[in-house]
Design an enzyme around this catalytic site. Structure first.
Site, short mmCIF file in Angstrom:
data_model
loop_
_atom_site.label_atom_id
_atom_site.label_comp_id
_atom_site.label_asym_id
_atom_site.label_seq_id
_atom_site.Cartn_x
_atom_site.Cartn_y
_atom_site.Cartn_z
N ASN A 94 -12.96 -3.09 2.73
CA ASN A 94 -13.91 -1.99 2.87
C ASN A 94 -14.85 -2.01 1.67
OD1 ASN A 94 -12.56 -1.06 5.21
ND2 ASN A 94 -11.08 0.04 3.96
N GLY A 104 -15.30 3.14 4.10
CA GLY A 104 -13.93 3.60 3.87
C GLY A 104 -13.36 3.21 2.52
N GLN A 105 -14.17 2.62 1.63
CA GLN A 105 -13.64 2.25 0.32
C GLN A 105 -13.40 3.50 -0.52
OE1 GLN A 105 -16.01 -0.53 -2.02
NE2 GLN A 105 -14.34 -0.85 -3.48
N HIS A 164 -7.06 -5.64 2.25
CA HIS A 164 -5.93 -5.08 2.99
C HIS A 164 -5.40 -6.17 3.92
CE1 HIS A 164 -6.82 -0.66 2.37
NE2 HIS A 164 -8.04 -1.15 2.16
N ASP A 172 0.86 -1.20 0.00
CA ASP A 172 0.00 0.00 0.00
C ASP A 172 0.89 1.24 0.00
OD1 ASP A 172 -3.23 0.55 1.05
OD2 ASP A 172 -1.80 2.21 0.98
N HIS A 209 -10.28 -5.14 -3.18
CA HIS A 209 -8.93 -5.38 -2.64
C HIS A 209 -9.04 -5.76 -1.18
CE1 HIS A 209 -9.92 -1.11 -2.37
NE2 HIS A 209 -9.25 -1.10 -1.24
P1 5GP Z 1 -9.71 1.56 0.38
O1 5GP Z 1 -9.75 2.91 1.04
O2 5GP Z 1 -10.44 1.58 -0.96
O3 5GP Z 1 -10.15 0.42 1.25
O4 5GP Z 1 -8.19 1.26 0.11
C1 5GP Z 1 -7.50 1.79 -0.99
C2 5GP Z 1 -6.05 1.70 -0.65
O5 5GP Z 1 -5.31 1.85 -1.85
C3 5GP Z 1 -5.56 2.80 0.31
O6 5GP Z 1 -4.99 2.20 1.46
C4 5GP Z 1 -4.55 3.57 -0.51
O7 5GP Z 1 -3.44 3.99 0.24
C5 5GP Z 1 -4.16 2.58 -1.58
N1 5GP Z 1 -3.78 3.17 -2.84
C6 5GP Z 1 -4.45 4.13 -3.53
N2 5GP Z 1 -3.81 4.43 -4.66
C7 5GP Z 1 -2.71 3.63 -4.70
C8 5GP Z 1 -1.65 3.49 -5.64
O8 5GP Z 1 -1.58 4.14 -6.67
N3 5GP Z 1 -0.69 2.57 -5.34
C9 5GP Z 1 -0.73 1.81 -4.20
N4 5GP Z 1 0.28 0.93 -4.00
N5 5GP Z 1 -1.73 1.93 -3.30
C10 5GP Z 1 -2.69 2.82 -3.54
#
Ligand code: 5GP
Ligand code: ZN
Length: 107
Positions: free
Chosen positions: A80, A86-87, A95, A28, A93
């Site tokens: 999420n 929190g998505q 985490h 991440d 994906h």
């Molecule tokens: P969500 O908030 O949708 O559950 O998680 C999305 C995750 O993707 C976040 O933890 C964020 O830091 C990560 N993320 C967003 N854009 C990128 C990216 O371009 N590269 C990587 N490696 N992680 C990303």
């Protein structure tokens, strides 16, 4: 195309932890723990509700493979689903967080 599809297509760089035919695991970019991986199905699907069972199985198989291979015995797996949960990226994906004590309940 969503940002994770661009990463899967190698249009955007990412630190790859593991890759197979069906899944990609990356670090991440905004790590929330000493270990913070994202395990992503390669075929775009928005969330856990929409996903095919095979995609979920492929992701959980990768999680088992990686945690066993890296000796990560204690970790949190989080999905999420939806903005209120929190998505922020509309591509399923998981985490994987480890390496510190993780509070419960999450905020
Ligand atoms: P969500 O908030 O949708 O559950 O998680 C999305 C995750 O993707 C976040 O933890 C964020 O830091 C990560 N993320 C967003 N854009 C990128 C990216 O371009 N590269 C990587 N490696 N992680 C990303
Ligand atoms: Zn996508």
């Amino acid at each position: 195309m969503c940002i994770f599809c661009k990463i899967i297509n190698k249009e955007i760089p990412a630190q790859t932890i593991y890759e197979d035919a069906d899944t990609l695991a990356i670090a991440d970019v905004n790590s929330q723990a000493p270990l913070h991986w994202l395990v992503i199905p390669k075929v775009h699907v928005e969330n856990l509700t929409q996903a095919a069972p095979e995609q979920i199985l492929a992701c959980t198989r990768t999680i088992q493979h990686l945690t066993r291979e890296k000796g990560v015995a204690e970790y949190r797996a989080v999905v999420n689903t939806g903005a209120a949960a929190g998505q922020t990226v509309p591509h399923l994906h998981f985490h994987i967080l480890a390496g510190r004590a993780l509070g419960w309940p999450p905020g």
